[in-house]
Structure formats: C-alpha cells, structure tokens
Design a protein around this motif. Structure first.
Motif, PDB file in Angstrom:
ATOM      1  N   LEU A  60       4.864   9.602   0.235  1.00 48.98           N
ATOM      2  CA  LEU A  60       4.621   8.293   0.831  1.00 48.98           C
ATOM      3  C   LEU A  60       5.275   7.190   0.009  1.00 48.98           C
ATOM      4  O   LEU A  60       5.896   6.277   0.551  1.00 48.98           O
ATOM      5  CB  LEU A  60       3.116   8.049   0.930  1.00 48.98           C
ATOM      6  CG  LEU A  60       2.371   8.831   2.010  1.00 48.98           C
ATOM      7  CD1 LEU A  60       0.868   8.722   1.785  1.00 48.98           C
ATOM      8  CD2 LEU A  60       2.733   8.316   3.391  1.00 48.98           C
ATOM      9  N   GLU A  61       5.149   7.285  -1.292  1.00 47.36           N
ATOM     10  CA  GLU A  61       5.725   6.268  -2.171  1.00 47.36           C
ATOM     11  C   GLU A  61       7.238   6.208  -2.034  1.00 47.36           C
ATOM     12  O   GLU A  61       7.826   5.132  -1.900  1.00 47.36           O
ATOM     13  CB  GLU A  61       5.351   6.575  -3.618  1.00 47.36           C
ATOM     14  CG  GLU A  61       5.921   5.583  -4.617  1.00 47.36           C
ATOM     15  CD  GLU A  61       5.500   5.881  -6.045  1.00 47.36           C
ATOM     16  OE1 GLU A  61       6.090   5.281  -6.954  1.00 47.36           O
ATOM     17  OE2 GLU A  61       4.587   6.704  -6.240  1.00 47.36           O
ATOM     18  N   GLU A  62       7.880   7.358  -2.036  1.00 44.98           N
ATOM     19  CA  GLU A  62       9.337   7.391  -1.945  1.00 44.98           C
ATOM     20  C   GLU A  62       9.825   6.832  -0.619  1.00 44.98           C
ATOM     21  O   GLU A  62      10.809   6.088  -0.554  1.00 44.98           O
ATOM     22  CB  GLU A  62       9.828   8.828  -2.134  1.00 44.98           C
ATOM     23  CG  GLU A  62       9.656   9.347  -3.559  1.00 44.98           C
ATOM     24  CD  GLU A  62       9.931  10.833  -3.657  1.00 44.98           C
ATOM     25  OE1 GLU A  62      10.238  11.452  -2.615  1.00 44.98           O
ATOM     26  OE2 GLU A  62       9.830  11.377  -4.770  1.00 44.98           O
ATOM     27  N   GLY A  63       9.108   7.175   0.472  1.00 42.21           N
ATOM     28  CA  GLY A  63       9.514   6.699   1.788  1.00 42.21           C
ATOM     29  C   GLY A  63       9.432   5.193   1.916  1.00 42.21           C
ATOM     30  O   GLY A  63      10.371   4.533   2.367  1.00 42.21           O
ATOM     31  N   HIS A  64       8.295   4.629   1.515  1.00 39.62           N
ATOM     32  CA  HIS A  64       8.128   3.183   1.615  1.00 39.62           C
ATOM     33  C   HIS A  64       9.039   2.446   0.643  1.00 39.62           C
ATOM     34  O   HIS A  64       9.588   1.392   0.960  1.00 39.62           O
ATOM     35  CB  HIS A  64       6.671   2.806   1.371  1.00 39.62           C
ATOM     36  CG  HIS A  64       5.754   3.199   2.480  1.00 39.62           C
ATOM     37  ND1 HIS A  64       5.970   2.812   3.780  1.00 39.62           N
ATOM     38  CD2 HIS A  64       4.628   3.944   2.495  1.00 39.62           C
ATOM     39  CE1 HIS A  64       5.009   3.306   4.552  1.00 39.62           C
ATOM     40  NE2 HIS A  64       4.182   3.992   3.790  1.00 39.62           N
ATOM     41  N   THR A  65       9.195   2.988  -0.548  1.00 39.21           N
ATOM     42  CA  THR A  65      10.049   2.341  -1.541  1.00 39.21           C
ATOM     43  C   THR A  65      11.490   2.268  -1.063  1.00 39.21           C
ATOM     44  O   THR A  65      12.163   1.237  -1.189  1.00 39.21           O
ATOM     45  CB  THR A  65       9.986   3.090  -2.886  1.00 39.21           C
ATOM     46  OG1 THR A  65       8.648   3.076  -3.361  1.00 39.21           O
ATOM     47  CG2 THR A  65      10.898   2.430  -3.915  1.00 39.21           C
ATOM     48  N   ALA A  66      11.986   3.368  -0.494  1.00 44.73           N
ATOM     49  CA  ALA A  66      13.366   3.404  -0.019  1.00 44.73           C
ATOM     50  C   ALA A  66      13.596   2.356   1.066  1.00 44.73           C
ATOM     51  O   ALA A  66      14.600   1.647   1.074  1.00 44.73           O
ATOM     52  CB  ALA A  66      13.696   4.795   0.514  1.00 44.73           C
ATOM     53  N   ARG A  67      12.642   2.234   1.975  1.00 43.53           N
ATOM     54  CA  ARG A  67      12.799   1.274   3.068  1.00 43.53           C
ATOM     55  C   ARG A  67      12.777  -0.160   2.549  1.00 43.53           C
ATOM     56  O   ARG A  67      13.583  -0.998   2.950  1.00 43.53           O
ATOM     57  CB  ARG A  67      11.688   1.467   4.101  1.00 43.53           C
ATOM     58  CG  ARG A  67      11.891   0.594   5.343  1.00 43.53           C
ATOM     59  CD  ARG A  67      10.810   0.794   6.369  1.00 43.53           C
ATOM     60  NE  ARG A  67       9.580   0.134   5.991  1.00 43.53           N
ATOM     61  CZ  ARG A  67       8.454   0.757   5.698  1.00 43.53           C
ATOM     62  NH1 ARG A  67       8.400   2.071   5.703  1.00 43.53           N
ATOM     63  NH2 ARG A  67       7.376   0.078   5.375  1.00 43.53           N
ATOM     64  N   LEU A  68      11.848  -0.459   1.646  1.00 48.41           N
ATOM     65  CA  LEU A  68      11.721  -1.817   1.139  1.00 48.41           C
ATOM     66  C   LEU A  68      12.871  -2.207   0.229  1.00 48.41           C
ATOM     67  O   LEU A  68      13.374  -3.330   0.286  1.00 48.41           O
ATOM     68  CB  LEU A  68      10.386  -1.967   0.401  1.00 48.41           C
ATOM     69  CG  LEU A  68       9.142  -1.854   1.298  1.00 48.41           C
ATOM     70  CD1 LEU A  68       7.901  -1.816   0.442  1.00 48.41           C
ATOM     71  CD2 LEU A  68       9.077  -2.992   2.296  1.00 48.41           C
ATOM     72  N   MET A  69      13.307  -1.282  -0.623  1.00 52.41           N
ATOM     73  CA  MET A  69      14.425  -1.581  -1.505  1.00 52.41           C
ATOM     74  C   MET A  69      15.706  -1.832  -0.720  1.00 52.41           C
ATOM     75  O   MET A  69      16.552  -2.631  -1.115  1.00 52.41           O
ATOM     76  CB  MET A  69      14.632  -0.429  -2.495  1.00 52.41           C
ATOM     77  CG  MET A  69      13.527  -0.306  -3.541  1.00 52.41           C
ATOM     78  SD  MET A  69      13.413  -1.749  -4.619  1.00 52.41           S
ATOM     79  CE  MET A  69      14.924  -1.542  -5.561  1.00 52.41           C
ATOM     80  N   ALA A  70      15.841  -1.149   0.423  1.00 53.76           N
ATOM     81  CA  ALA A  70      17.032  -1.335   1.253  1.00 53.76           C
ATOM     82  C   ALA A  70      17.102  -2.761   1.786  1.00 53.76           C
ATOM     83  O   ALA A  70      18.185  -3.299   2.036  1.00 53.76           O
ATOM     84  CB  ALA A  70      17.029  -0.335   2.407  1.00 53.76           C
ATOM     85  N   GLU A  71      15.943  -3.397   1.956  1.00 52.48           N
ATOM     86  CA  GLU A  71      15.925  -4.769   2.459  1.00 52.48           C
ATOM     87  C   GLU A  71      16.366  -5.763   1.389  1.00 52.48           C
ATOM     88  O   GLU A  71      16.817  -6.867   1.707  1.00 52.48           O
ATOM     89  CB  GLU A  71      14.524  -5.117   2.958  1.00 52.48           C
ATOM     90  CG  GLU A  71      14.076  -4.264   4.145  1.00 52.48           C
ATOM     91  CD  GLU A  71      12.661  -4.597   4.575  1.00 52.48           C
ATOM     92  OE1 GLU A  71      12.153  -5.658   4.165  1.00 52.48           O
ATOM     93  OE2 GLU A  71      12.065  -3.804   5.318  1.00 52.48           O
TER      94      GLU A  71
END
Length: 265
Positions: A60-71
């Motif tokens: 869960l952490e990796e998924g959300h982090t990847a999406r937010l960092m991409a922004e």
C-alpha cells in the motif's frame, strides 16, 4: 495506523492500531505457553501473520507513494478530496484503519507553495466540498482527523494581506524592502476574534479532532520594529495574551479537541 501522513513528497505509515511495524508485539496465552508444541505452533503462526501484515503495508505504501511522487507537489499542495478520501478508504478496506489521518500544510489556496499563508479556507479547486468529506469518513470509521495551521504568518497576496493590512506587523529589511513573512497581530482584539471564528468554523465543518499549529519564522523583529519607544515589549505581551485567549476559545468551542503545537517541526 497510529499516525498516517498521506502527503506529497513523503509518506509514512507507522502502525496498525497499537502495533509497531518494526516491533510486532503480541501476548502468548498462559495455556499455550505451558505446552511446548502449542507454543511453537503459536509463535510460528504469529511470525507468519506479522510478515503478511508487513507485506500488505509495504504494498500500500509503495503504491500511494509512487502516485503522489509522480505529481511532484510539495507538502500537501497536491492533496485533494479525491486522493485523500480514496487513500483513506483504501487503507480501511484493506484492514489498516488509521488512528489519525494527517493533512499537513497546503490544503488552502496557495498555488503549489505551502508557505503562501493567510487565506484560511480549503482550496475550492481541490476541495470543492470543503474538508467535510475527509472528516466524515474519519468520524464514521473512528479515525481522528488532524489538520495543520499556521495562523500567525501572513504572505503578500493572501486574503489577510489584502483585506486586513491593519492587522499586520511588517518587518523592513536592511535594503529597505519588506520581509515577505509578516506577523499577524494577535494582540489586536478584532484580529484575534477573526482567527478564533475562522479556525473554529474550519474545525467544525471539517470534523477536525486534532488541531496542529505550526510557527516557522522569528516574530521578534516584527514586534521591535512596530512598537513605540515608550511601549517596549507591549506588542509582544499583548500578542501572547491574544495567543492564550485563542487557545482557550477553541478548546471551549471544541470539547475533546487535541492540540498539537510545534514550531518548525
């Protein structure tokens, strides 16, 4: 999680309820403890559960982090109703119910610069329904909603800067220009009343249960440069009185509210 910060640029989930991710503690029942074979099977089962929990949390952490960092948005300037409600619901649906959901700096209109302070309302573009949708999910799920404020600092171009210059204590630099961070004069009763009413409204409408107040610049030069020669220290004294009156007022208006007070971390 005990505290979950779902933010642009960094992210952490520390625990599920009162279980630390790096220290999965549990109690071995006395009846099991007394039987070596049962104890061994129990310990093996708990270790397997701990590993599965860690695997799920990391996914869960990796998924959300990847999406937010991409922004690529600093602090919470990229937070919006959709990603905050969606992330919160994702955790709950996967059995990771946060104790506290944390929205830090940047939820107000600031054009991607969280230090653009002085307009205290949810950004209408990102939170068209205010913060209530996030707070309502938290309230329904028994999660406390933490919201960040820094009411004493004002920047040029903000609502307070444009509408109430009489409440501001500006500081002049050596080159004659104004320092871009301006102190809001809580020693002014009208100003302090406005802050109390504004913060209380945001807390009430957003179902906020943890109020986090920050402070990130030196106020002393603002007091010194604006005080009269025969009133040395008066502005600071009145400001502190207003500050304490502010605390009393929001606690009286919001029974059970938690206060998280910090200054630059």
């Amino acid at each position: 999680a005990q505290i979950t910060r779902h933010r642009i640029a960094s992210f952490s989930v520390q625990s599920q309820r009162y279980v630390r991710l790096d220290d999965f503690r549990y109690v071995t029942p006395p009846e099991i403890e007394a039987i070596p074979e049962a104890k061994a099977a129990f310990l093996a089962s708990m270790e397997e559960d701990a590993q599965r929990y860690l695997d799920l949390a990391h996914k869960l952490e990796e998924g959300h982090t990847a999406r937010l960092m991409a922004e690529g948005m600093p602090e919470f300037t990229g937070a919006n109703e959709q990603n905050q409600c969606g992330a919160l619901e994702d955790y709950i649906q996967n059995g990771l119910r946060p104790d506290i959901w944390w929205i830090d700096a940047g939820w107000y209109p600031c054009d991607g610069d969280w230090t653009q302070l002085g307009t205290w309302r949810p950004d209408e573009k990102r939170f068209p329904n205010g913060l209530a949708p996030v707070g309502e999910i938290c309230q329904k799920e028994g999660t406390q909603f933490l919201l960040w404020f820094e009411p004493e600092r004002v920047r040029p171009g903000s609502q307070l800067y444009n509408e109430h210059p009489e409440w501001l204590l500006q500081r002049t630099m050596e080159d004659g220009t104004y320092y871009p961070h301006i102190l809001l004069n809580l020693g002014n009763k009208e100003c302090c009343d406005w802050v109390i009413q504004t913060v209380n409204r945001i807390i009430r409408e957003g179902h906020v249960s943890v109020y986090r107040q920050d402070f990130n610049f030196d106020p002393l030069p603002c007091w010194i440069q604006n005080e009269a020669p025969d009133r040395i220290g008066a502005l600071e004294n009145l400001h502190v009185q207003g500050y304490l009156r502010f605390w009393d007022a929001i606690l009286a208006e919001n029974p059970g509210l938690w206060i998280d007070s910090c200054a630059s971390g």
